[in-house]
Design a protein around this motif. Sequence first.
Motif, short mmCIF file in Angstrom:
data_model
loop_
_atom_site.label_atom_id
_atom_site.label_comp_id
_atom_site.label_asym_id
_atom_site.label_seq_id
_atom_site.Cartn_x
_atom_site.Cartn_y
_atom_site.Cartn_z
N GLU A 33 0.83 -1.21 0.00
CA GLU A 33 0.00 0.00 0.00
C GLU A 33 0.87 1.25 0.00
O GLU A 33 0.59 2.21 -0.73
N TRP A 34 1.91 1.26 0.82
CA TRP A 34 2.81 2.40 0.86
C TRP A 34 3.46 2.61 -0.50
O TRP A 34 3.54 3.73 -1.01
N SER A 36 2.49 1.69 -3.47
CA SER A 36 1.53 2.17 -4.46
C SER A 36 1.15 3.63 -4.21
O SER A 36 1.10 4.44 -5.14
N ALA A 37 0.89 3.99 -2.96
CA ALA A 37 0.48 5.36 -2.62
C ALA A 37 1.59 6.38 -2.90
O ALA A 37 1.30 7.56 -3.11
#
Length: 61
Positions: A33-34, A36-37
């Motif tokens: 998630e990190w 991608s964000a």
Amino acid sequence: MTPKQIDMERVDPGMDSEGTLPSTSSALIGTGEWWSANQMPHPPAFMAEQAMRSFERHHMY
């Protein structure tokens, strides 16, 4: 295909086997998630290498 056998000599006997899977899964998902964000600041191969290094260091594989 047979499943890979875990080398029990490298498993930390102090680790709770029931807690290892959820915490490892959360770490991987959170890292993804990190990544991608933050517009994927590192190549996928680099991220995989870093994850494996961490798992090997903490005997989490």
